[in-house]
Write a protein that holds these residues in place. Structure first.
Motif, PDB file in Angstrom:
ATOM      1  N   GLY A 241      36.445  62.732  24.291  1.00 49.42           N
ATOM      2  CA  GLY A 241      35.835  64.202  23.878  1.00 49.42           C
ATOM      3  C   GLY A 241      34.572  63.871  23.129  1.00 49.42           C
ATOM      4  N   ASP A 242      34.212  64.755  22.157  1.00 49.61           N
ATOM      5  CA  ASP A 242      33.105  64.890  21.348  1.00 49.61           C
ATOM      6  C   ASP A 242      32.898  63.396  20.675  1.00 49.61           C
ATOM      7  OD1 ASP A 242      30.818  65.397  20.150  1.00 49.61           O
ATOM      8  OD2 ASP A 242      31.827  67.533  19.366  1.00 49.61           O
ATOM      9  N   ASN A 243      31.613  62.803  21.012  1.00 47.00           N
ATOM     10  CA  ASN A 243      31.515  61.558  20.367  1.00 47.00           C
ATOM     11  C   ASN A 243      30.692  61.804  18.718  1.00 47.00           C
ATOM     12  OD1 ASN A 243      30.902  59.058  19.546  1.00 47.00           O
ATOM     13  ND2 ASN A 243      29.196  58.573  21.089  1.00 47.00           N
ATOM     14  N   LEU A 244      31.280  62.711  18.200  1.00 48.85           N
ATOM     15  CA  LEU A 244      30.849  62.889  16.548  1.00 48.85           C
ATOM     16  C   LEU A 244      31.960  63.481  15.881  1.00 48.85           C
ATOM     17  CD1 LEU A 244      27.639  65.012  17.317  1.00 48.85           C
ATOM     18  CD2 LEU A 244      27.710  62.644  16.568  1.00 48.85           C
ATOM     19  N   HIS A 245      31.696  63.006  14.508  1.00 51.38           N
ATOM     20  CA  HIS A 245      32.906  63.479  13.620  1.00 51.38           C
ATOM     21  C   HIS A 245      32.130  63.653  12.440  1.00 51.38           C
ATOM     22  CE1 HIS A 245      33.278  59.788  11.228  1.00 51.38           C
ATOM     23  NE2 HIS A 245      32.904  59.179  12.284  1.00 51.38           N
ATOM     24  N   GLY A 246      32.821  64.293  11.319  1.00 53.54           N
ATOM     25  CA  GLY A 246      32.307  64.667  10.143  1.00 53.54           C
ATOM     26  C   GLY A 246      33.068  65.887   9.502  1.00 53.54           C
ATOM     27  N   LEU A 247      33.020  65.569   8.184  1.00 51.61           N
ATOM     28  CA  LEU A 247      33.811  66.754   7.321  1.00 51.61           C
ATOM     29  C   LEU A 247      33.382  67.841   7.133  1.00 51.61           C
ATOM     30  CD1 LEU A 247      35.628  64.066   4.764  1.00 51.61           C
ATOM     31  CD2 LEU A 247      36.884  65.789   6.395  1.00 51.61           C
ATOM     32  N   VAL A 248      31.937  67.991   6.891  1.00 52.04           N
ATOM     33  CA  VAL A 248      31.150  68.996   6.880  1.00 52.04           C
ATOM     34  C   VAL A 248      30.289  69.347   8.103  1.00 52.04           C
ATOM     35  CG1 VAL A 248      29.778  70.401   5.216  1.00 52.04           C
ATOM     36  CG2 VAL A 248      31.458  69.065   4.215  1.00 52.04           C
ATOM     37  N   TYR A 249      29.486  68.281   8.199  1.00 53.69           N
ATOM     38  CA  TYR A 249      28.440  68.316   9.393  1.00 53.69           C
ATOM     39  C   TYR A 249      29.029  67.493  10.376  1.00 53.69           C
ATOM     40  CZ  TYR A 249      25.431  70.452   6.058  1.00 53.69           C
ATOM     41  OH  TYR A 249      24.826  71.242   4.951  1.00 53.69           O
ATOM     42  N   ASP A 251      28.014  64.953  12.227  1.00 57.37           N
ATOM     43  CA  ASP A 251      26.808  64.051  12.503  1.00 57.37           C
ATOM     44  C   ASP A 251      27.022  62.627  12.953  1.00 57.37           C
ATOM     45  OD1 ASP A 251      27.187  63.410  10.106  1.00 57.37           O
ATOM     46  OD2 ASP A 251      25.255  63.759   9.285  1.00 57.37           O
ATOM     47  N   TRP A 252      28.267  62.249  12.845  1.00 55.10           N
ATOM     48  CA  TRP A 252      28.684  60.493  12.431  1.00 55.10           C
ATOM     49  C   TRP A 252      29.247  60.251  13.922  1.00 55.10           C
ATOM     50  CZ3 TRP A 252      31.056  59.038   7.452  1.00 55.10           C
ATOM     51  CH2 TRP A 252      31.034  57.746   7.393  1.00 55.10           C
ATOM     52  N   PRO A 253      28.544  59.521  14.804  1.00 59.49           N
ATOM     53  CA  PRO A 253      29.077  59.023  15.987  1.00 59.49           C
ATOM     54  C   PRO A 253      30.351  58.188  15.799  1.00 59.49           C
ATOM     55  CG  PRO A 253      26.995  58.547  15.901  1.00 59.49           C
ATOM     56  CD  PRO A 253      27.097  58.844  14.481  1.00 59.49           C
ATOM     57  N   VAL A 254      31.467  58.375  16.686  1.00 60.33           N
ATOM     58  CA  VAL A 254      32.572  57.767  16.918  1.00 60.33           C
ATOM     59  C   VAL A 254      32.312  56.388  17.382  1.00 60.33           C
ATOM     60  CG1 VAL A 254      34.794  57.597  17.972  1.00 60.33           C
ATOM     61  CG2 VAL A 254      33.881  59.665  17.438  1.00 60.33           C
ATOM     62  N   LEU A 255      31.401  56.280  18.295  1.00 60.14           N
ATOM     63  CA  LEU A 255      30.730  54.811  18.592  1.00 60.14           C
ATOM     64  C   LEU A 255      29.277  55.085  19.127  1.00 60.14           C
ATOM     65  CD1 LEU A 255      33.750  53.506  20.709  1.00 60.14           C
ATOM     66  CD2 LEU A 255      32.764  52.332  18.832  1.00 60.14           C
ATOM     67  N   CYS A 256      28.305  54.439  18.306  1.00 61.77           N
ATOM     68  CA  CYS A 256      27.047  54.548  18.596  1.00 61.77           C
ATOM     69  C   CYS A 256      26.532  53.999  20.018  1.00 61.77           C
ATOM     70  CB  CYS A 256      26.184  53.810  17.710  1.00 61.77           C
ATOM     71  SG  CYS A 256      26.551  54.548  16.092  1.00 61.77           S
ATOM     72  N   GLY A 257      25.428  55.006  20.525  1.00 65.81           N
ATOM     73  CA  GLY A 257      25.339  54.827  22.091  1.00 65.81           C
ATOM     74  C   GLY A 257      23.669  54.392  22.003  1.00 65.81           C
ATOM     75  N   ASP A 258      22.891  55.488  21.116  1.00 63.55           N
ATOM     76  CA  ASP A 258      21.474  55.277  21.243  1.00 63.55           C
ATOM     77  C   ASP A 258      20.698  54.769  20.026  1.00 63.55           C
ATOM     78  OD1 ASP A 258      22.581  57.638  19.903  1.00 63.55           O
ATOM     79  OD2 ASP A 258      21.339  58.998  20.824  1.00 63.55           O
ATOM     80  N   VAL A 259      21.467  55.107  19.012  1.00 60.26           N
ATOM     81  CA  VAL A 259      20.780  54.863  17.720  1.00 60.26           C
ATOM     82  C   VAL A 259      21.867  54.218  16.634  1.00 60.26           C
ATOM     83  CG1 VAL A 259      19.550  55.539  15.662  1.00 60.26           C
ATOM     84  CG2 VAL A 259      18.913  56.200  17.964  1.00 60.26           C
ATOM     85  N   VAL A 260      21.544  53.340  15.751  1.00 60.86           N
ATOM     86  CA  VAL A 260      22.432  52.933  14.719  1.00 60.86           C
ATOM     87  C   VAL A 260      21.658  53.358  13.438  1.00 60.86           C
ATOM     88  CG1 VAL A 260      23.905  51.278  15.711  1.00 60.86           C
ATOM     89  CG2 VAL A 260      21.750  50.434  14.623  1.00 60.86           C
ATOM     90  N   ARG A 261      22.382  54.047  12.462  1.00 56.85           N
ATOM     91  CA  ARG A 261      21.685  54.534  11.244  1.00 56.85           C
ATOM     92  C   ARG A 261      22.019  53.624  10.062  1.00 56.85           C
ATOM     93  NH1 ARG A 261      22.952  58.955  14.253  1.00 56.85           N
ATOM     94  NH2 ARG A 261      21.143  59.861  15.238  1.00 56.85           N
ATOM     95  N   TYR A 262      23.121  52.919  10.137  1.00 56.51           N
ATOM     96  CA  TYR A 262      23.396  51.989   8.767  1.00 56.51           C
ATOM     97  C   TYR A 262      24.278  50.757   9.360  1.00 56.51           C
ATOM     98  CZ  TYR A 262      28.481  53.425   7.805  1.00 56.51           C
ATOM     99  OH  TYR A 262      29.632  53.540   7.792  1.00 56.51           O
ATOM    100  N   MET A 263      24.405  49.904   8.552  1.00 56.26           N
ATOM    101  CA  MET A 263      24.963  48.673   8.955  1.00 56.26           C
ATOM    102  C   MET A 263      26.444  48.754   9.346  1.00 56.26           C
ATOM    103  SD  MET A 263      22.678  46.101   8.810  1.00 56.26           S
ATOM    104  CE  MET A 263      23.487  44.577   8.752  1.00 56.26           C
ATOM    105  N   GLY A 264      27.151  49.827   8.758  1.00 53.01           N
ATOM    106  CA  GLY A 264      28.369  50.103   8.999  1.00 53.01           C
ATOM    107  C   GLY A 264      28.714  50.792  10.286  1.00 53.01           C
ATOM    108  N   ASP A 265      27.747  51.163  10.994  1.00 45.43           N
ATOM    109  CA  ASP A 265      27.896  51.996  12.230  1.00 45.43           C
ATOM    110  C   ASP A 265      28.734  51.162  13.304  1.00 45.43           C
ATOM    111  OD1 ASP A 265      27.169  54.560  12.224  1.00 45.43           O
ATOM    112  OD2 ASP A 265      24.992  54.181  12.491  1.00 45.43           O
ATOM    113  N   ALA A 266      29.606  51.904  14.129  1.00 45.14           N
ATOM    114  CA  ALA A 266      30.525  51.110  14.675  1.00 45.14           C
ATOM    115  C   ALA A 266      29.761  51.213  16.305  1.00 45.14           C
ATOM    116  CB  ALA A 266      31.811  51.789  15.151  1.00 45.14           C
ATOM    117  N   VAL A 267      29.782  50.111  17.095  1.00 43.90           N
ATOM    118  CA  VAL A 267      29.012  49.874  18.373  1.00 43.90           C
ATOM    119  C   VAL A 267      30.090  49.625  19.440  1.00 43.90           C
ATOM    120  CG1 VAL A 267      27.411  48.570  19.647  1.00 43.90           C
ATOM    121  CG2 VAL A 267      27.017  49.253  17.490  1.00 43.90           C
ATOM    122  N   ALA A 268      31.081  48.953  19.174  1.00 47.38           N
ATOM    123  CA  ALA A 268      32.134  48.621  19.936  1.00 47.38           C
ATOM    124  C   ALA A 268      33.313  48.390  19.492  1.00 47.38           C
ATOM    125  CB  ALA A 268      31.650  47.662  21.110  1.00 47.38           C
TER     126      ALA A 268
END
Lengths: 934, 274
Positions: A241-249, A251-268
């Motif tokens: 489905g939609d590759n984004l989640h977030g409680l208010v906005y 903006d948080w990828p379920v799995l990153c495809g183009d950019v990672v924005r912090y060390m905890g980002d999930a890639v695979a």
């Protein structure tokens, strides 16, 4: 594989296990004895403690082969023939069990202690338990429980329980009944997510980002997919489905495809037959990155040179600008005789709940589940379902979230962690999939308390009246929005403190950075602004020449006060009462009170601070909870609500409300929490709201059930309904009575329902900036800290905390006191030792051993007064408690340090190194914190 | 842990494993640090040898005291003849850690951990090292100062030897907080007094303020011939500060560590003066 012969709790086992397995793994995964918990695998938290030949060891690092031929005792072996061991019984009686996750480790360590020392004093207990963490209780109840158990085991009977005084106990309300599931928690039978196993279950791991900010050029999973034992490897391309989640906005990828924005980002994500295979497979995934400039702090994020982290966010890195305007700020300061303006800094703080995040995904048709089902210890099960459904491209009804017991949350289990990942992997593999975070992963991934920079200017007249507050706050929101908007709003709206401030201008900038996201954490932003507010209050009091207590009394909010957001407080403003109680207890018997005194190289001093904290979501957000209450033929009642009990005790609160309304014995009420198919939505467990909102839902729904039961009973007994009354499970009328269960049977036979479902709506609130009621209730607190400063080392020790906490009503006095004690010790960590350190986006605090939280040796004497200034809309007058007890401890301690040393702390946590430097150099201000010395 | 695990049942067997596998082998005493680091993903050893079953534990009196390398800290904390060794062991971790950690493992811990070296230096400890072909006994001081690269990869620490204690000793450790924390500084002192109340022999060992625990020999020398009074204590503390070579880490700055050497040398000597 090798043979392992061990005796566990008297039973001999012959096992074939890999030689490299730890004892904890053997106990939990080979023998199914899941009472032994794993918290860190670093021998740091101590909760995995078991006894080997009578001596305690940390089973998480104890190689199983060392137990060959030995006798192992675990929590499951404490009770005999269903009869609890005195340690278990006293942990229950003294309220020493909250989330229960550390309880087995504490009890096993205590068992070893009492085997050696049948009459330990406080010091002996503290020395024995110094490396066994509890994040919930604050340890006071643990010490009391162990002493009482020791007394009982010596044949001298248990010791009295330190129950707080409360007014007007009712049938079930204001009674210290034992929490729900407490027996399971002390016997090891309680199940947290990692304690569940399913036939054919796979184990999953997540590949995290290699940089805090980078463009992903390519991801190659071929080698990992080909690795034997790997069943699935998924990336962003596989998100249905939609590759984004977030409680208010969102903006948080379920799995990153183009950019990672912090060390905890999930890639695979990988699912494999074993955890080891999954971990190994991660190393075979090839990701090519192009590193990008890193934003390490919120002020840089706001500068024009900073790269923009979220191109779709309309205000760039400025996640949210929050404003409070009240009165006329210039006129306000023009009236001031004294003005103080200072800058304060607070660090990122980690929840360090002892249970690392765990999720299990079960595909439809497997293990008896009709739908895609996720097991998770979550603070917001319905929001989880919503976010999982969106990412999976499924309607919400096709997803079921079952909340398991939670081993501590404190706000850190509100955001999505592994829930969507296990849903994807379960669907892709057709098998159940478990994803358990390691402690190190947990530290890097989940949102934390915002680091802040707060510039605060406060003005007062010479007779001690506050006239103006102007403040600018920067909050480090980290890589994704999480709850930053809401948290920093609370920091802003509470930035006047619990005082009458006629003129205020407050601006807060919540910023995106490349640090781990910041989100909810007990205190919700108010912890940070209170540090600045209450420090400025003491500075001003000294400038004016007025006693700090008197200064607060002059300015305290009262009924009739208009807050800086334009809300008129109409009731339940207990601040002055909390102040009165605390002041009374600070005074020595001879009446000769001193703020500070010296004894050799030790300086002693008192410090005091006040706080307030909203109950409930507020700000115009609809705040509701739905409950279902059903009576059964066996005379029991079940109350169902999807609200989380992470140890704070929501379950017993709703049970007590139901028991009260139906005048039932408490033990006849069961609670079912957090199952999106079986329990109606209780909303998020956040903002100190559940006692109020879900408590009210249980209360009102139970009252509706009572009406239905009364109507039926009237018919059954043939008496007028208004003459019926309830007594201990009976409905009575003039000598006639009917058992609740009998009545339910009769109702069923006559086609009547004994089940009621009702949605409770909390009083409406208004958005910030519109005036009116931004919140429906506030809790108040005063705390005084007595500290000892070693003037030769700079070391600070908190000796005593006196707390006055206005919570409206104590639904369960003993467990509520546990909240206060736990909140205070957690706040001491916030003040003195805890700092989650990130260096240019890279977390240094990636091990639990690098995160220093208070242990039992730091536990001060706590004198707690519960003030019950009822709020008319709360359940029996109650309002929130979870956060208010944890907000003003830090400024109280820092004010005491100032009185002791003449040095004021502007940056947390207090650094004894920097403090000593200031003392020796005769400086009066410290702007560096512990993490700055590195 | 995904490693080949060796669990030798005797010292000879252990030495032969060491002889065969040498440099690639991680030798584990109680595993309190190693196992944690393996779980944390800091170490990825291919081969691990545990000494838990090699028969190297135990405390023996035989003219002097011999403590086997894998003697648990709990047992070390009960050796009454060497009170500050016992005290230092007792202050390391909670009971669970002390039931696993060993004296030998502790001597291999990098600073600021590895507190036991401090009281052991104060007691003039020697360590016995063995390989399949030879064994040697050297002073702990030399052992600690010896660069790791000089130590034979085929050598194991087998035992700690202590002469009978003389004089009076004191030990104090400063942590960043009260539990679960490595030292900011650890100080162990032992002084022997003559009949006139003057110090005839002194040991002053410092931990966590250099790349290894060491004796502050100038401070020791300054104490000889003195009685313990305000001035001699202050002088020794000042010299020890100058002799220390502290580092900055997450726990404390070098500045702070050096200052704390002064404070804690003073406090230990004051304890002895009482």
């Amino acid at each position: 594989m090798s043979k392992l012969d061990i005796t566990v709790n008297g039973q001999i086992h012959h096992l074939d296990v890999p030689e490299s397995r730890t004892l904890a793994q053997v106990l939990r995964y080979d023998l199914g004895l899941t009472g032994t918990k794993i918290g860190c695998e670093e021998a740091e938290c101590g909760i995995c403690t078991v006894l080997v030949n009578g001596t305690p060891v940390n089973s998480c690092i104890f190689p199983a082969f060392k137990a060959q031929g030995r006798e192992v005792e675990t929590v499951e072996g404490l009770a005999h023939n269903g009869e609890l061991h005195p340690i278990q019984q006293n942990f229950i009686e003294h309220g020493a069990v909250q989330c229960g996750f550390c309880t087995p480790g504490l009890m096993m360590t205590a068992t070893a202690l009492l085997n050696e020392n049948p009459d330990p004093d406080d010091h002996a207990i503290k020395v024995a338990l110094k490396d066994t963490y509890c994040r919930c209780t604050g340890y006071a109840s643990v010490i009391a429980a162990i002493k009482s158990a020791a007394s009982e085991m010596r044949g001298e009977g248990p010791l009295p329980v330190n129950e707080p005084d409360v007014s007007e106990p009712m049938h079930a309300i204001s009674r210290s009944v034992p929490p729900q599931y407490v027996r399971e928690k002390v016997t090891g039978a309680a199940k947290y997510t990692d304690d569940y196993f399913f036939e054919g279950m796979l184990f999953a791991r997540t590949l995290r980002a290699a940089y805090p900010h980078a463009r992903i050029l390519s991801i190659n999973t071929e080698k990992a997919k080909a690795f034997p034992g790997v069943v699935a490897v998924l990336t962003h391309a596989d998100v249905p489905g939609d590759n984004l989640h977030g409680l208010v906005y969102r903006d948080w990828p379920v799995l990153c495809g183009d950019v990672v924005r912090y060390m905890g980002d999930a890639v695979a994500i990988v699912a494999a037959e074993t955890e080891d295979i999954a971990a190994e497979a991660l190393t075979l995934i090839e990701v090519e990155y192009e590193p990008l400039p890193v934003i390490g702090d919120p002020k840089f994020a706001h500068s024009p040179e900073a790269p923009v982290l979220h191109s779709k966010h309309p205000t760039g890195n400025l996640l949210k600008h929050i404003k409070v305007r009240h009165g006329d700020i210039e006129q306000g300061f023009a009236q001031a005789d004294y003005i103080v303006e200072r800058e304060y800094r607070t660090p990122t703080v980690e929840h360090a709940f002892l249970e690392p995040e765990c999720s299990i995904g079960i595909p439809p048709g497997v293990a008896g589940h009709e739908k895609l089902t996720i097991l998770v210890g979550s603070q917001i099960p319905y929001q989880d379902r919503n976010q999982i459904a969106l990412a999976m491209g499924l309607p919400e009804e096709k997803v079921r979230v079952i909340g398991t017991l939670i081993g501590g949350g404190f706000g850190g289990k509100e955001d999505i962690t592994g829930q969507i990942h296990v849903a994807m992997l379960a669907q892709a593999t057709g098998r159940p999939v478990k994803m358990l975070y390691t402690r190190q992963e947990s530290l890097i991934v989940h949102p934390k308390r915002h680091a802040t920079i707060i510039r605060m200017k406060t003005g007062a007249t010479k007779d001690g009246k506050l006239v103006a507050v102007e403040a600018e706050l920067y909050g480090d929101g980290g890589a994704y929005a999480s709850l930053s908007d809401k948290v920093m709003t609370r920091a802003t709206t509470h930035a006047t403190g619990p005082y009458v401030v006629p003129n205020a201008k407050i601006d807060c900038y919540a910023m995106y950075t490349n640090n781990p996201p910041s989100g909810a954490f007990r205190g919700f932003g108010v912890t940070q602004s209170a540090f600045a507010v209450e420090s400025n209050m003491d500075i001003l009091a000294e400038m004016i020449g007025i006693d700090p207590i008197e200064f607060r009394r002059i300015n305290a909010q009262k009924v009739g006060t208009t807050t800086a957001t334009g809300q008129v407080l109409r009731e339940s403003v207990g601040l002055l009462e909390t102040l009165r109680h605390v002041e009374h207890d600070m005074m020595p018997a001879d009446g000769d009170f001193r703020w500070a005194w010296r004894d050799g190289h030790k300086a002693y001093a008192w410090g005091l601070a006040c706080a307030y904290k909203n109950t409930g979501l507020g700000g115009g957000a609809p705040d509701r909870a739905e409950a279902e209450v059903e009576a059964f033929e066996d005379g029991s009642v079940e109350v169902r609500v999807a609200s989380a009990d992470m140890g704070q005790g929501l379950a017993h609160v709703v049970a007590q409300c139901t028991a009260e309304e139906l005048k039932l014995p408490y033990h006849r009420v069961r609670v079912l929490l957090c199952d999106t198919d079986l329990t109606p939505n209780g909303g998020p467990t956040t903002a100190s709201r559940q006692t109020f909102v879900s408590g009210n839902a249980a209360r009102v729904t139970s009252a509706l059930l009572r009406e239905a039961l009364t109507r039926s009973a009237a018919e059954f007994l043939d008496v007028p309904p208004e003459t019926l009354y309830y007594e201990e499970g009976l409905l009575r009328h003039n000598g006639k009575s009917v058992e609740l269960g009998t009545l339910v049977g009769w109702m069923k036979a006559n086609g009547l329902s004994s089940k009621v479902r009702h949605e409770y709506h909390a009083p409406a609130t208004q958005p910030l900036g519109t005036g009116g009621d931004m919140h429906f209730a506030f809790s108040y607190a005063t705390q005084a800290a007595l500290v000892e400063v070693d003037m030769e080392t700079g070391a600070v020790k908190v000796l005593r905390i006196i707390a006055g906490t206005d919570i409206g009503r104590a639904i369960n006095p003993l467990m509520l006191q546990g909240q206060v004690e736990g909140g205070i010790v957690m706040a001491m960590g916030n003040c003195l030792t805890e700092s989650y350190i990130v260096e240019n986006g890279v977390p240094w605090t990636n091990l639990l051993s690098r995160y220093k939280m208070p242990s039992i040796k730091h536990a001060p004497e706590i004198i707690s007064h519960l003030i019950e200034d009822r709020v008319s809309t709360g359940p029996y007058g109650a309002k929130g408690v979870g956060e208010i007890c944890s907000i003003n401890t830090s400024p109280a301690i820092c004010n005491a340090i100032y009185h002791a040393t003449g040095v004021r702390i502007f940056s947390l946590p207090v650094d004894q190194d920097a403090l000593l430097r200031a003392i020796r150099a005769g400086q009066t201000e410290v702007y560096t914190a512990w993490h700055d010395v590195r | 842990m995904n490693a080949d695990l060796f669990i030798p049942r005797s010292l000879d067997e252990a030495l032969s494993v060491v002889q065969t596998h040498g440099a690639g082998l991680l030798v584990m005493g109680g595993g309190t640090m190693m196992m944690a680091h393996i779980n944390e993903g800091i170490f990825f050893p291919q081969k691990v040898m545990s000494l838990a079953r090699a028969g190297l534990s135990g405390v023996y009196r035989n003219g002097h005291t011999q403590i086997g390398a894998t003697t648990h800290l709990t047992d070390v904390s009960q050796i009454a003849d060497y009170p500050i060794l016992a005290e230092a062991a007792f202050q390391i971790g909670g009971p669970a850690i002390r039931n696993m950690g060993t004296i030998g493992g502790n001597l291999y811990m990098p600073q600021p951990a590895g507190d036991l070296a401090v009281p052991l230096l104060a007691y003039d400890a020697h360590v016995e090292l063995a390989s399949a072909s030879a064994s040697r006994t050297i002073s702990l001081e030399d052992f600690l100062a010896e660069p790791r690269s000089h130590r034979g990869v085929h050598e194991l620490l087998v035992a700690v030897h202590l002469p009978d204690p003389t004089g009076y000793a004191a030990y104090l450790k400063l942590g960043r907080r009260e539990a679960n924390t490595p030292s900011v500084v650890a100080v162990g002192v032992r002084v022997v007094m003559d009949k006139q109340g003057q110090i005839s022999d002194a040991r002053l060992a410092l931990g966590a303020v250099g790349s290894f625990a060491f004796r502050a020999k100038n401070a020791e020398a300054a104490l000889i011939g003195q009685s313990l009074n305000t001035k001699s204590i202050a002088d020794a503390a000042q010299i020890a500060m100058e002799e220390s070579n502290p580092f900055t880490d997450a726990l404390a700055t070098a500045w702070y560590r050096r200052r704390m050497v002064g404070v804690f040398v003073k406090r230990t000597l004051e304890q002895l003066a009482k």
